[in-house]
Structures are given as structure tokens and as C-alpha cells.
Design an enzyme around this catalytic site. Structure first.
Site, PDB file in Angstrom:
ATOM      1  N   TYR A   1      -1.988  -1.163  10.223  1.00 19.04           N
ATOM      2  CA  TYR A   1      -1.962  -1.345   8.766  1.00 19.04           C
ATOM      3  C   TYR A   1      -0.661  -0.778   8.195  1.00 19.04           C
ATOM      4  CZ  TYR A   1      -3.667  -1.157   3.913  1.00 19.04           C
ATOM      5  OH  TYR A   1      -3.826  -1.321   2.556  1.00 19.04           O
TER       6      TYR A   1
ATOM      7  N   LYS B   1       2.158  -3.242   6.517  1.00 20.01           N
ATOM      8  CA  LYS B   1       2.392  -3.094   5.078  1.00 20.01           C
ATOM      9  C   LYS B   1       3.847  -2.672   4.813  1.00 20.01           C
ATOM     10  CE  LYS B   1      -1.620  -4.115   3.143  1.00 20.01           C
ATOM     11  NZ  LYS B   1      -1.815  -5.130   2.098  1.00 20.01           N
TER      12      LYS B   1
ATOM     13  N   SER C   1       0.863  -1.192   0.000  1.00 23.77           N
ATOM     14  CA  SER C   1       0.000   0.000   0.000  1.00 23.77           C
ATOM     15  C   SER C   1       0.892   1.231   0.000  1.00 23.77           C
ATOM     16  CB  SER C   1      -0.872   0.027   1.257  1.00 23.77           C
ATOM     17  OG  SER C   1      -1.451   1.311   1.434  1.00 23.77           O
TER      18      SER C   1
END
Ligand code: NDP
Length: 256
Positions: free
Chosen positions: A157, A161, A144
Site C-alpha cells: 500500500y 500510493k 494517502s
């Protein structure tokens, strides 16, 4: 353009919907066979059947949770059983989060680590030895933009990532002698069902389309300027309507 993918076998995690489904369809369009993995087996099966019908390649669904060792084993076994191995692995299954560092429990960190990092480790451990005798292959990790630029409301997150990004670089040095390339893609805003679900939650089923358009206008000015707006958009408007933190990676909060 011939990408040289005819009769290659691609394993795509999270291939039943959203970005993963798009990736699986694109492989099939190029003549590759696909094995798609998702927890919801019936949705994955429907997607596989639709791919096989549309593109005439083999498409197989495997119901499994890639955040677990057992789920990864099931997928590796399916690749062996159905295709005798594979040439391409796309680690795409993932989801956004919503928490603060001060409040999130260890279990939540662990759950996202298992989904975004350990799935890629475990699947490589099982699938790389199957790719190598076929002459090599490719691994693509879908991280991401948050792997390099964090969004404030999803620290877990962002961090997991970023870890996936470093895992990719590290894998690439270990696997290149086997002629296996490893790359990461860091997408920005892609409108997928996860986002629609999030928008509906944030607006309590109000004008969720306007919400998404507002996000696009605010954070993806190109799409707004060109009258588009649904193809790429940003999530940080959630600052104004923050959803409740969830317990684990079953969160429906879209991440970027
Ligand atoms: P979606 O929620 O639309 O799709 C997620 C897919 O992953 C589904 O097929 C889902 O199926 C599967 N999945 C989720 N958890 C698991 C699990 N534990 N085991 C197996 N399969 C699982 O997501 P997107 O298409 O939006 O996102 C795909 C990837 O792209 C994610 O890694 C996301 O972080 C990343 N990304 C997305 C962006 C965006 O704007 N959409 C931007 C940047 C990155 P099921 O629920 O049945 O398991």
C-alpha cells in the site's frame, strides 16, 4: 460559495461508498453531474440514484473493475456515451493491504500496482483527450498519508500510493499545456465502511467501536481531546491484532 462546477462532469472511481461517495455528493451539491464507478454495480446504482434524487443533477453508475484495462475502457466508454466526455477525474478507488516484503508474492504487488497506479494511467489515457477539447479540467488522485510516511504492516500500500503521488506530479507537467491540473490528496484517518469492516474483523465482532475509538485516542489526539474520535483515527494499533495477509486488493484491511 460558487465553485464554478455547475454542469461540469466528474468521474469518480470508488464513488459508491466512503470517501468517493462523499466526493461525488459534494460535486453534485455544486451542480456537477457525476459518473461513479465501482465493482459492485448495484451498490453504485443505488448511490447514483440517491445522488440524483437529492441534488437534481445527473448521476450515472458504471460497474467496472478499474484495476483492469477492460474495466477502465468500460468507464471511459460510459463517460463518452453518457456525457460526451468529462471535465474532472477523481482516482479514488483503492484499499489497504497487509503483508511483509519478505512473504508477499509478485502477484500481490502487481494487483495493487494495477489498482493504485495503472488505473490512473489508463483512465488518463482515455479521458484526458476528452477533457482537452472542453477547455481542460482537473484530475485528483486520492493517495494517502502513507504515500509519504509508511505504516509497517502495509508495504505494498505504502509503495503503490507513493507511486501514485509521483505519477500525479509527472502527469501535472505533461497535462498543464492542455489546461488540465493534476493534484494529489493524502488523507489521514477517515472513518469509512472499510474501517468498520476491519475493526469487526480484528475484534471478531466484539467491541469494534471501542477498538476504533482506541485507535483514534492513540493516534489522533485532537479528536480524543475534543470528544470526537470517530472522524479521524489511526490504524497502527493493528500491530496488536494483526489480520492475516490477504491475497490481493480485495483485502478488507483499511489503509491509511
Ligand atoms: P472504501 O472501501 O470505503 O471504498 C472504496 C471504494 O472503491 C468503493 O466504492 C469500492 O467499491 C471501490 N473500489 C475498490 N476497488 C475497486 C476496483 N478495483 N474497481 C472499481 N472500484 C473499486 O474506501 P475508503 O473510502 O476508505 O478509501 C477510498 C480511497 O481513499 C482509497 O484509495 C484509500 O486508499 C484512500 N484512503 C483512505 C483513508 C481512510 O482512512 N479511509 C486514508 C487515506 C487514504 P466496490 O468494492 O464495489 O468496487
Amino acid at each position: 460559495m460558487d465553485l464554478g462546477l455547475k454542469d461540469k462532469v466528474a468521474v469518480v472511481t470508488g464513488g459508491s461508498v466512503g470517501i468517493g461517495l462523499g466526493v461525488a455528493q459534494t460535486f453534485a451539491r455544486e451542480g456537477a453531474h457525476v459518473l461513479i464507478a465501482a465493482r459492485d454495480g448495484s451498490r453504485a446504482e443505488e448511490a447514483a440514484q440517491a445522488i440524483a434524487r437529492e441534488f437534481g443533477t445527473r448521476a450515472v453508475a458504471q460497474a467496472c473493475d478499474v484495476a483492469t484495462a477492460e474495466g477502465c475502457d468500460a468507464l471511459i466508454e460510459a463517460a463518452k456515451r453518457e456525457f460526451g466526455g468529462c471535465d474532472i477525474l477523481v482516482n479514488n478507488a483503492g484499499t489497504g493491504s497487509n503483508e511483509t516484503i519478505l512473504k508477499a508474492p509478485d502477484e500481490k504487488w502487481q494487483a495493487y500496482w494495477d489498482l493504485h497506479v495503472m488505473a490512473a494511467v489508463r483512465l488518463a489515457r482515455g479521458l484526458v483527450p476528452l477533457m482537452a477539447p472542453r477547455g481542460g479540467g482537473a484530475i485528483l488522485n486520492n493517495a494517502s498519508i502513507c504515500a509519504t510516511q509508511p505504516l509497517w504492516y502495509e508495504p505494498i500500500y505504502n509503495v503503490t500510493k507513493a507511486a501514485l503521488l509521483m505519477l500525479s506530479k509527472t502527469m501535472s507537467t505533461e497535462f498543464i499545456p492542455m489546461n488540465i491540473r493534476v493534484n494529489t490528496v493524502n488523507p489521514g484517518l477517515i472513518l469509512t465502511p472499510d474501517w468498520v469492516k476491519t475493526a469487526k474483523q480484528l475484534t471478531e465482532n466484539g467491541d469494534w467501536e471501542a477498538y476504533l475509538q482506541g485507535v483514534a485516542n492513540e493516534h489522533a489526539p485532537t479528536s480524543a481531546r475534543h470528544g470526537g474520535g470517530t472522524a479521524d483515527f489511526m490504524v497502527s494499533s493493528a500491530r496488536r491484532a494483526r489480520p492475516m495477509p490477504s491475497a490481493g486488493p480485495t483485502s478488507t484491511t483499511a489503509g491509511c
